[in-house]
Design a protein around this motif. Sequence first.
Motif, PDB file in Angstrom:
ATOM      1  N   MET A   1       0.849  -1.183   0.000  1.00  0.00           N
ATOM      2  CA  MET A   1       0.000   0.000   0.000  1.00  0.00           C
ATOM      3  C   MET A   1       0.893   1.245   0.000  1.00  0.00           C
ATOM      4  N   VAL A   2       0.544   2.218  -0.829  1.00  0.00           N
ATOM      5  CA  VAL A   2       1.303   3.452  -0.943  1.00  0.00           C
ATOM      6  C   VAL A   2       0.896   4.405   0.183  1.00  0.00           C
ATOM      7  N   ALA A   3       1.890   4.959   0.871  1.00  0.00           N
ATOM      8  CA  ALA A   3       1.618   5.901   1.962  1.00  0.00           C
ATOM      9  C   ALA A   3       1.226   7.258   1.398  1.00  0.00           C
ATOM     10  N   THR A   4       0.303   7.915   2.057  1.00  0.00           N
ATOM     11  CA  THR A   4      -0.121   9.251   1.671  1.00  0.00           C
ATOM     12  C   THR A   4       0.529  10.254   2.605  1.00  0.00           C
ATOM     13  N   LEU A   5       1.142  11.252   2.022  1.00  0.00           N
ATOM     14  CA  LEU A   5       1.780  12.299   2.816  1.00  0.00           C
ATOM     15  C   LEU A   5       0.853  13.504   2.824  1.00  0.00           C
ATOM     16  N   GLU A   6       0.588  14.038   3.992  1.00  0.00           N
ATOM     17  CA  GLU A   6      -0.288  15.202   4.103  1.00  0.00           C
ATOM     18  C   GLU A   6       0.475  16.357   4.728  1.00  0.00           C
ATOM     19  N   VAL A   7       0.311  17.542   4.141  1.00  0.00           N
ATOM     20  CA  VAL A   7       0.893  18.770   4.687  1.00  0.00           C
ATOM     21  C   VAL A   7      -0.160  19.863   4.601  1.00  0.00           C
ATOM     22  N   GLU A   8       0.062  20.929   5.339  1.00  0.00           N
ATOM     23  CA  GLU A   8      -0.878  22.054   5.267  1.00  0.00           C
ATOM     24  C   GLU A   8      -0.114  23.356   5.290  1.00  0.00           C
ATOM     25  N   SER A   9      -0.790  24.413   4.852  1.00  0.00           N
ATOM     26  CA  SER A   9      -0.227  25.760   4.905  1.00  0.00           C
ATOM     27  C   SER A   9      -1.333  26.712   5.315  1.00  0.00           C
ATOM     28  N   THR A  10      -0.948  27.910   5.680  1.00  0.00           N
ATOM     29  CA  THR A  10      -1.893  28.908   6.175  1.00  0.00           C
ATOM     30  C   THR A  10      -2.184  29.944   5.104  1.00  0.00           C
ATOM     31  N   LEU A  11      -3.427  30.359   5.025  1.00  0.00           N
ATOM     32  CA  LEU A  11      -3.842  31.412   4.100  1.00  0.00           C
ATOM     33  C   LEU A  11      -3.693  32.763   4.793  1.00  0.00           C
ATOM     34  N   THR A  12      -3.071  33.725   4.102  1.00  0.00           N
ATOM     35  CA  THR A  12      -2.890  35.059   4.679  1.00  0.00           C
ATOM     36  C   THR A  12      -4.161  35.882   4.512  1.00  0.00           C
ATOM     37  N   ASP A  13      -4.136  37.088   5.039  1.00  0.00           N
ATOM     38  CA  ASP A  13      -5.276  37.994   4.894  1.00  0.00           C
ATOM     39  C   ASP A  13      -5.549  38.333   3.428  1.00  0.00           C
ATOM     40  N   ARG A  14      -4.528  38.193   2.587  1.00  0.00           N
ATOM     41  CA  ARG A  14      -4.677  38.490   1.160  1.00  0.00           C
ATOM     42  C   ARG A  14      -4.906  37.210   0.346  1.00  0.00           C
ATOM     43  N   TYR A  15      -5.298  36.138   1.032  1.00  0.00           N
ATOM     44  CA  TYR A  15      -5.581  34.842   0.404  1.00  0.00           C
ATOM     45  C   TYR A  15      -4.370  34.249  -0.300  1.00  0.00           C
ATOM     46  N   GLN A  16      -3.188  34.475   0.232  1.00  0.00           N
ATOM     47  CA  GLN A  16      -1.961  33.911  -0.318  1.00  0.00           C
ATOM     48  C   GLN A  16      -1.429  32.862   0.645  1.00  0.00           C
ATOM     49  N   THR A  17      -0.617  31.953   0.103  1.00  0.00           N
ATOM     50  CA  THR A  17      -0.003  30.930   0.932  1.00  0.00           C
ATOM     51  C   THR A  17       1.353  30.565   0.358  1.00  0.00           C
ATOM     52  N   THR A  18       2.178  29.958   1.157  1.00  0.00           N
ATOM     53  CA  THR A  18       3.451  29.428   0.706  1.00  0.00           C
ATOM     54  C   THR A  18       3.253  27.946   0.413  1.00  0.00           C
ATOM     55  N   VAL A  19       3.723  27.503  -0.737  1.00  0.00           N
ATOM     56  CA  VAL A  19       3.640  26.079  -1.053  1.00  0.00           C
ATOM     57  C   VAL A  19       4.678  25.372  -0.183  1.00  0.00           C
ATOM     58  N   PRO A  20       4.237  24.419   0.640  1.00  0.00           N
ATOM     59  CA  PRO A  20       5.170  23.740   1.540  1.00  0.00           C
ATOM     60  C   PRO A  20       6.309  23.065   0.776  1.00  0.00           C
ATOM     61  N   GLU A  21       7.462  22.986   1.433  1.00  0.00           N
ATOM     62  CA  GLU A  21       8.654  22.423   0.803  1.00  0.00           C
ATOM     63  C   GLU A  21       8.419  21.006   0.288  1.00  0.00           C
ATOM     64  N   THR A  22       7.711  20.194   1.051  1.00  0.00           N
ATOM     65  CA  THR A  22       7.477  18.812   0.609  1.00  0.00           C
ATOM     66  C   THR A  22       6.669  18.771  -0.685  1.00  0.00           C
ATOM     67  N   VAL A  23       5.733  19.702  -0.843  1.00  0.00           N
ATOM     68  CA  VAL A  23       4.936  19.771  -2.072  1.00  0.00           C
ATOM     69  C   VAL A  23       5.808  20.279  -3.222  1.00  0.00           C
ATOM     70  N   ARG A  24       6.627  21.303  -2.953  1.00  0.00           N
ATOM     71  CA  ARG A  24       7.536  21.825  -3.994  1.00  0.00           C
ATOM     72  C   ARG A  24       8.465  20.735  -4.500  1.00  0.00           C
ATOM     73  N   ARG A  25       9.002  19.936  -3.575  1.00  0.00           N
ATOM     74  CA  ARG A  25       9.903  18.848  -3.985  1.00  0.00           C
ATOM     75  C   ARG A  25       9.152  17.777  -4.765  1.00  0.00           C
ATOM     76  N   ALA A  26       7.970  17.413  -4.300  1.00  0.00           N
ATOM     77  CA  ALA A  26       7.186  16.369  -4.970  1.00  0.00           C
ATOM     78  C   ALA A  26       6.807  16.776  -6.394  1.00  0.00           C
ATOM     79  N   LEU A  27       6.505  18.060  -6.590  1.00  0.00           N
ATOM     80  CA  LEU A  27       6.106  18.551  -7.916  1.00  0.00           C
ATOM     81  C   LEU A  27       7.280  19.099  -8.719  1.00  0.00           C
ATOM     82  N   LYS A  28       8.481  19.079  -8.094  1.00  0.00           N
ATOM     83  CA  LYS A  28       9.685  19.632  -8.739  1.00  0.00           C
ATOM     84  C   LYS A  28       9.448  21.082  -9.173  1.00  0.00           C
TER      85      LYS A  28
END
Length: 109
Positions: free
Chosen positions: A1-28
Amino acid sequence: MVATLEVESTLTDRYQTTVPETVRRALKLGKRDKIHYTIRPGGEVVLTRAGASENDDPVLGQFLGFLARDIARHPERLRSVDAGLVHRLESLVGSIEVDLDAALSADDE
């Protein structure tokens, strides 16, 4: 069974967020890369790396990014184009018509 990795980030007052490092690496993902969102009927959103458009020119994109950064860092370097230079350029090209959408060919020498 393939493990699922879950991460989260916070939305700013301007509806912006930082893409978490694990997601950036996974998507290159790198700086200035585009992200594609697929919204499914149940409310699930799938985030993927956007493929380059056939109209995207990576060299031109890098050059325009360089210009934007240079202008932001050194706005004092901006100068208006002298009217004499404009007239000189017009005299050089005259009434030559250029189709900017036409393909370039080595035969057009």
